[in-house]
Motif scaffolding. Structure first.
Motif, PDB file in Angstrom:
ATOM      1  N   ASP A   1      41.509  39.229  37.714  1.00  0.00           N
ATOM      2  CA  ASP A   1      40.618  40.383  37.862  1.00  0.00           C
ATOM      3  C   ASP A   1      39.547  40.432  36.783  1.00  0.00           C
ATOM      4  OD1 ASP A   1      41.963  41.142  40.102  1.00  0.00           O
ATOM      5  OD2 ASP A   1      43.066  42.796  39.194  1.00  0.00           O
ATOM      6  N   ARG A   2      39.804  39.832  35.624  1.00  0.00           N
ATOM      7  CA  ARG A   2      38.799  39.829  34.560  1.00  0.00           C
ATOM      8  C   ARG A   2      37.644  38.882  34.871  1.00  0.00           C
ATOM      9  NH1 ARG A   2      42.396  39.613  28.979  1.00  0.00           N
ATOM     10  NH2 ARG A   2      44.132  40.896  29.723  1.00  0.00           N
TER      11      ARG A   2
ATOM     12  N   PHE B   1      34.691  47.031  29.893  1.00  0.00           N
ATOM     13  CA  PHE B   1      36.098  46.690  30.078  1.00  0.00           C
ATOM     14  C   PHE B   1      36.842  46.764  28.748  1.00  0.00           C
ATOM     15  CE2 PHE B   1      39.060  43.178  29.308  1.00  0.00           C
ATOM     16  CZ  PHE B   1      40.078  43.474  30.198  1.00  0.00           C
ATOM     17  N   ALA B   2      36.216  46.265  27.678  1.00  0.00           N
ATOM     18  CA  ALA B   2      36.875  46.214  26.381  1.00  0.00           C
ATOM     19  C   ALA B   2      37.165  47.601  25.820  1.00  0.00           C
ATOM     20  CB  ALA B   2      36.017  45.427  25.383  1.00  0.00           C
TER      21      ALA B   2
ATOM     22  N   SER C   1      46.146  31.884  32.777  1.00  0.00           N
ATOM     23  CA  SER C   1      45.071  30.901  32.878  1.00  0.00           C
ATOM     24  C   SER C   1      44.908  30.394  34.306  1.00  0.00           C
ATOM     25  CB  SER C   1      45.359  29.720  31.943  1.00  0.00           C
ATOM     26  OG  SER C   1      45.394  30.145  30.597  1.00  0.00           O
ATOM     27  N   ILE C   2      46.023  30.266  35.019  1.00  0.00           N
ATOM     28  CA  ILE C   2      45.943  29.850  36.427  1.00  0.00           C
ATOM     29  C   ILE C   2      45.217  30.917  37.245  1.00  0.00           C
ATOM     30  CG2 ILE C   2      47.297  29.386  38.506  1.00  0.00           C
ATOM     31  CD1 ILE C   2      49.426  28.159  36.654  1.00  0.00           C
ATOM     32  N   GLY C   3      45.470  32.189  36.943  1.00  0.00           N
ATOM     33  CA  GLY C   3      44.759  33.264  37.633  1.00  0.00           C
ATOM     34  C   GLY C   3      43.264  33.194  37.396  1.00  0.00           C
ATOM     35  N   GLN C   4      42.871  32.926  36.156  1.00  0.00           N
ATOM     36  CA  GLN C   4      41.445  32.768  35.850  1.00  0.00           C
ATOM     37  C   GLN C   4      40.864  31.571  36.593  1.00  0.00           C
ATOM     38  OE1 GLN C   4      42.082  32.563  31.544  1.00  0.00           O
ATOM     39  NE2 GLN C   4      40.908  34.448  31.310  1.00  0.00           N
ATOM     40  N   THR C   5      41.640  30.487  36.661  1.00  0.00           N
ATOM     41  CA  THR C   5      41.183  29.285  37.355  1.00  0.00           C
ATOM     42  C   THR C   5      40.953  29.554  38.832  1.00  0.00           C
ATOM     43  OG1 THR C   5      42.425  27.882  35.805  1.00  0.00           O
ATOM     44  CG2 THR C   5      41.745  26.894  37.899  1.00  0.00           C
ATOM     45  N   VAL C   6      41.926  30.192  39.469  1.00  0.00           N
ATOM     46  CA  VAL C   6      41.819  30.470  40.906  1.00  0.00           C
ATOM     47  C   VAL C   6      40.614  31.372  41.181  1.00  0.00           C
ATOM     48  CG1 VAL C   6      42.932  31.620  42.855  1.00  0.00           C
ATOM     49  CG2 VAL C   6      44.267  30.116  41.361  1.00  0.00           C
ATOM     50  N   ALA C   7      40.438  32.411  40.368  1.00  0.00           N
ATOM     51  CA  ALA C   7      39.306  33.316  40.572  1.00  0.00           C
ATOM     52  C   ALA C   7      37.978  32.587  40.392  1.00  0.00           C
ATOM     53  CB  ALA C   7      39.400  34.488  39.600  1.00  0.00           C
ATOM     54  N   ALA C   8      37.905  31.708  39.375  1.00  0.00           N
ATOM     55  CA  ALA C   8      36.666  30.975  39.127  1.00  0.00           C
ATOM     56  C   ALA C   8      36.358  29.982  40.242  1.00  0.00           C
ATOM     57  CB  ALA C   8      36.759  30.241  37.782  1.00  0.00           C
ATOM     58  N   LEU C   9      37.394  29.457  40.902  1.00  0.00           N
ATOM     59  CA  LEU C   9      37.180  28.499  41.991  1.00  0.00           C
ATOM     60  C   LEU C   9      36.873  29.183  43.319  1.00  0.00           C
ATOM     61  CD1 LEU C   9      40.060  25.945  41.269  1.00  0.00           C
ATOM     62  CD2 LEU C   9      37.616  25.642  40.817  1.00  0.00           C
ATOM     63  N   VAL C  10      37.487  30.332  43.560  1.00  0.00           N
ATOM     64  CA  VAL C  10      37.370  30.999  44.862  1.00  0.00           C
ATOM     65  C   VAL C  10      36.164  31.929  44.928  1.00  0.00           C
ATOM     66  CG1 VAL C  10      38.495  32.646  46.421  1.00  0.00           C
ATOM     67  CG2 VAL C  10      39.841  30.823  45.347  1.00  0.00           C
ATOM     68  N   CYS C  11      35.953  32.728  43.881  1.00  0.00           N
ATOM     69  CA  CYS C  11      34.944  33.788  43.943  1.00  0.00           C
ATOM     70  C   CYS C  11      33.520  33.308  44.217  1.00  0.00           C
ATOM     71  CB  CYS C  11      34.985  34.619  42.652  1.00  0.00           C
ATOM     72  SG  CYS C  11      36.430  35.702  42.548  1.00  0.00           S
ATOM     73  N   PRO C  12      33.068  32.178  43.665  1.00  0.00           N
ATOM     74  CA  PRO C  12      31.691  31.761  43.960  1.00  0.00           C
ATOM     75  C   PRO C  12      31.408  31.538  45.435  1.00  0.00           C
ATOM     76  CG  PRO C  12      32.529  30.568  42.051  1.00  0.00           C
ATOM     77  CD  PRO C  12      33.692  31.305  42.653  1.00  0.00           C
ATOM     78  N   HIS C  13      32.448  31.392  46.256  1.00  0.00           N
ATOM     79  CA  HIS C  13      32.264  31.129  47.681  1.00  0.00           C
ATOM     80  C   HIS C  13      32.476  32.378  48.540  1.00  0.00           C
ATOM     81  CE1 HIS C  13      32.066  26.836  46.830  1.00  0.00           C
ATOM     82  NE2 HIS C  13      33.129  26.992  46.060  1.00  0.00           N
ATOM     83  N   LEU C  14      32.695  33.527  47.908  1.00  0.00           N
ATOM     84  CA  LEU C  14      32.896  34.773  48.639  1.00  0.00           C
ATOM     85  C   LEU C  14      31.682  35.677  48.478  1.00  0.00           C
ATOM     86  CD1 LEU C  14      36.594  35.659  47.605  1.00  0.00           C
ATOM     87  CD2 LEU C  14      35.836  34.567  49.733  1.00  0.00           C
ATOM     88  N   HIS C  15      31.405  36.469  49.521  1.00  0.00           N
ATOM     89  CA  HIS C  15      30.429  37.543  49.378  1.00  0.00           C
ATOM     90  C   HIS C  15      30.971  38.506  48.326  1.00  0.00           C
ATOM     91  CE1 HIS C  15      27.163  40.129  50.260  1.00  0.00           C
ATOM     92  NE2 HIS C  15      27.853  41.041  50.915  1.00  0.00           N
TER      93      HIS C  15
END
Length: 268
Positions: A22-23, A51-52, A142-156
């Motif tokens: 989510d971050r 956020f901080a 770190s896996i959560g950050q990885t998944v978000a960084a890989l998936v989000c650029p391809h989503l509206h």
């Protein structure tokens, strides 16, 4: 046979997966949000840094809240709060003030998360298993950050928030169904404290602690600079597309690999 300790490690690690994912969403989505709602870099900085404010505000009370109300309830409330604030971003994005409030609420929820997990681990994970538990907890983040960084650029961009916010709601349901909290979480006796009268000044005057403060500060400084601003820099100054933005996952991949790898190395 799945033990209570293993189940606790898995559930809490998944919570940290959602927490960390989510971050990463807003630093990627802010590019499209800024274009749609005409946000300059100054306002983008306020959105990313708000956020901080919430995160710092709730970390200190996280452990004491879990001790008073129980880790199960506090962690469920924390995940629900940060998931709700994530899910609702598309409804608030047109208002900079509402967007800032939603980001503060995200920080409040996530600030409660890790202290509550530490409380749960201290009371439910045997001492000999805690290093493994923390290794998997950090690696899943770190896996959560990885998944978000890989998936989000391809989503509206609204679907970035809808999808990962929904993951948090699902986790809360699973948490209530599968995690059973023993009375006062007495599954494992907590470590004994020799003195409860430690002065706060000792945390400032004990020089070996300053080495850890500075190391942790430096780690977070570099981590948040990369997380918050690298997607914007790649897009605005280097003309990166969605496939290039995915490369921001590389630091998170290395972090997760080293987290588990270092644990295995120390174990051997």
């Amino acid at each position: 046979m799945v033990t209570k300790a293993s189940k606790t490690i898995v559930l809490c690690s998944i919570a940290n997966f959602v927490n960390s994912a989510d971050r990463v969403i807003m630093p990627i989505a802010i590019i499209s949000i800024a274009d749609q709602y005409k946000l300059d870099l100054h306002n983008q900085g306020w959105v990313l840094s708000s956020f901080a404010v919430g995160y710092m505000s709730s970390q200190v009370i996280g452990g004491s809240a879990a001790r008073k109300y129980g880790g199960k309830s506090v962690l469920a409330m924390a995940v629900f709060l940060w998931s709700l604030s994530t899910f609702m971003v598309p409804f608030f994005a047109h208002s900079i003030n509402a967007l800032l409030i939603s980001r503060v609420l995200l920080g409040l929820g996530e600030g409660l998360g890790l202290p509550t997990v530490f409380h749960i681990f201290a009371h439910t994970i045997p001492v000999e298993e805690r290093s493994r538990a923390f290794a998997y907890l950090v690696a899943c983040g770190s896996i959560g950050q990885t998944v978000a960084a890989l998936v989000c650029p391809h989503l509206h961009w609204p679907w970035m928030f809808y999808s990962f916010g929904s993951l948090g709601f699902i986790w809360v349901l699973i948490w209530y169904l599968f995690y059973t909290e023993t009375r006062q979480e007495e599954f494992v006796q907590p470590p004994k404290v020799n003195s409860t009268n430690v002065r706060w000044s000792e945390f400032l005057c004990h020089w070996p602690l300053w080495s850890m403060y500075l190391a942790h500060f430096s780690m977070n400084w570099s981590n948040y600079i990369i997380m918050q601003w690298l997607p914007t820099y790649l897009t605005r100054h280097l003309g990166a597309d969605a496939h290039h933005i995915m490369l921001t996952a590389v630091p998170y991949i290395m972090n997760s690999l080293l987290g588990v790898g270092l644990y295995q190395y120390l174990l051997d």
